[in-house]
Motif scaffolding. Structure first.
Motif, PDB file in Angstrom:
ATOM      1  N   MET A  72       0.853  -1.173   0.000  1.00  0.00           N
ATOM      2  CA  MET A  72       0.000   0.000   0.000  1.00  0.00           C
ATOM      3  C   MET A  72       0.895   1.231   0.000  1.00  0.00           C
ATOM      4  O   MET A  72       1.814   1.346   0.804  1.00  0.00           O
ATOM      5  CB  MET A  72      -0.890  -0.028   1.246  1.00  0.00           C
ATOM      6  CG  MET A  72      -1.847   1.134   1.323  1.00  0.00           C
ATOM      7  SD  MET A  72      -2.930   1.104   2.758  1.00  0.00           S
ATOM      8  CE  MET A  72      -4.070  -0.166   2.322  1.00  0.00           C
ATOM      9  N   SER A  73       0.595   2.139  -0.893  1.00  0.00           N
ATOM     10  CA  SER A  73       1.416   3.340  -0.991  1.00  0.00           C
ATOM     11  C   SER A  73       1.049   4.322   0.122  1.00  0.00           C
ATOM     12  O   SER A  73       0.036   4.179   0.808  1.00  0.00           O
ATOM     13  CB  SER A  73       1.213   4.007  -2.347  1.00  0.00           C
ATOM     14  OG  SER A  73      -0.078   4.570  -2.414  1.00  0.00           O
ATOM     15  N   LEU A  74       1.870   5.331   0.288  1.00  0.00           N
ATOM     16  CA  LEU A  74       1.640   6.344   1.319  1.00  0.00           C
ATOM     17  C   LEU A  74       0.336   7.095   1.059  1.00  0.00           C
ATOM     18  O   LEU A  74      -0.430   7.359   1.985  1.00  0.00           O
ATOM     19  CB  LEU A  74       2.823   7.317   1.368  1.00  0.00           C
ATOM     20  CG  LEU A  74       2.740   8.423   2.419  1.00  0.00           C
ATOM     21  CD1 LEU A  74       2.656   7.821   3.809  1.00  0.00           C
ATOM     22  CD2 LEU A  74       3.934   9.348   2.303  1.00  0.00           C
ATOM     23  N   ALA A  75       0.062   7.396  -0.186  1.00  0.00           N
ATOM     24  CA  ALA A  75      -1.168   8.110  -0.545  1.00  0.00           C
ATOM     25  C   ALA A  75      -2.401   7.261  -0.218  1.00  0.00           C
ATOM     26  O   ALA A  75      -3.393   7.770   0.302  1.00  0.00           O
ATOM     27  CB  ALA A  75      -1.155   8.487  -2.018  1.00  0.00           C
ATOM     28  N   GLN A  76      -2.340   5.977  -0.532  1.00  0.00           N
ATOM     29  CA  GLN A  76      -3.454   5.084  -0.230  1.00  0.00           C
ATOM     30  C   GLN A  76      -3.653   4.952   1.276  1.00  0.00           C
ATOM     31  O   GLN A  76      -4.783   4.908   1.758  1.00  0.00           O
ATOM     32  CB  GLN A  76      -3.211   3.708  -0.843  1.00  0.00           C
ATOM     33  CG  GLN A  76      -3.329   3.674  -2.347  1.00  0.00           C
ATOM     34  CD  GLN A  76      -2.927   2.323  -2.899  1.00  0.00           C
ATOM     35  OE1 GLN A  76      -2.072   1.637  -2.347  1.00  0.00           O
ATOM     36  NE2 GLN A  76      -3.542   1.950  -4.028  1.00  0.00           N
ATOM     37  N   SER A  77      -2.563   4.890   2.007  1.00  0.00           N
ATOM     38  CA  SER A  77      -2.635   4.778   3.459  1.00  0.00           C
ATOM     39  C   SER A  77      -3.277   6.020   4.076  1.00  0.00           C
ATOM     40  O   SER A  77      -4.125   5.922   4.962  1.00  0.00           O
ATOM     41  CB  SER A  77      -1.235   4.570   4.021  1.00  0.00           C
ATOM     42  OG  SER A  77      -1.280   4.513   5.427  1.00  0.00           O
ATOM     43  N   LYS A  78      -2.877   7.200   3.597  1.00  0.00           N
ATOM     44  CA  LYS A  78      -3.463   8.447   4.092  1.00  0.00           C
ATOM     45  C   LYS A  78      -4.948   8.519   3.762  1.00  0.00           C
ATOM     46  O   LYS A  78      -5.752   8.953   4.569  1.00  0.00           O
ATOM     47  CB  LYS A  78      -2.730   9.652   3.507  1.00  0.00           C
ATOM     48  CG  LYS A  78      -1.387   9.905   4.124  1.00  0.00           C
ATOM     49  CD  LYS A  78      -0.752  11.156   3.541  1.00  0.00           C
ATOM     50  CE  LYS A  78       0.586  11.448   4.177  1.00  0.00           C
ATOM     51  NZ  LYS A  78       1.183  12.679   3.649  1.00  0.00           N
TER      52      LYS A  78
END
Length: 56
Positions: free
Chosen positions: A1-7
Motif C-alpha cells: 500500500m502506498s503512502l497516498a493510499q494509506s493516508k
C-alpha cells in the motif's frame, strides 16, 4: 500500500468514525463521546448485589 493510499484510508476511517458519533448523538443513544477521567469521592456510589443460592 502506498503512502497516498494509506493516508486516504486513514481519512476515510476518521470520517466514518465522526459520522457514526453524530448518528449516535442524534438518535439519543449516547449523550456524549468524551470519557470522564477524574472522579470525585463524593460522587462515588455503592451497589449491593444480593445473590440467592439456586439449585440446579
Amino acid at each position: 500500500m502506498s503512502l497516498a493510499q494509506s493516508k486516504r484510508l486513514s481519512q476515510l476511517t476518521a470520517d466514518n468514525a465522526q459520522w457514526e458519533d453524530r448518528q449516535l448523538l442524534r438518535s439519543g443513544a449516547v449523550r456524549g463521546t468524551e470519557v470522564q477521567t477524574e472522579f470525585d469521592d463524593e460522587d462515588e456510589r455503592k451497589v449491593i448485589l444480593l445473590v440467592h443460592g439456586t439449585s440446579l
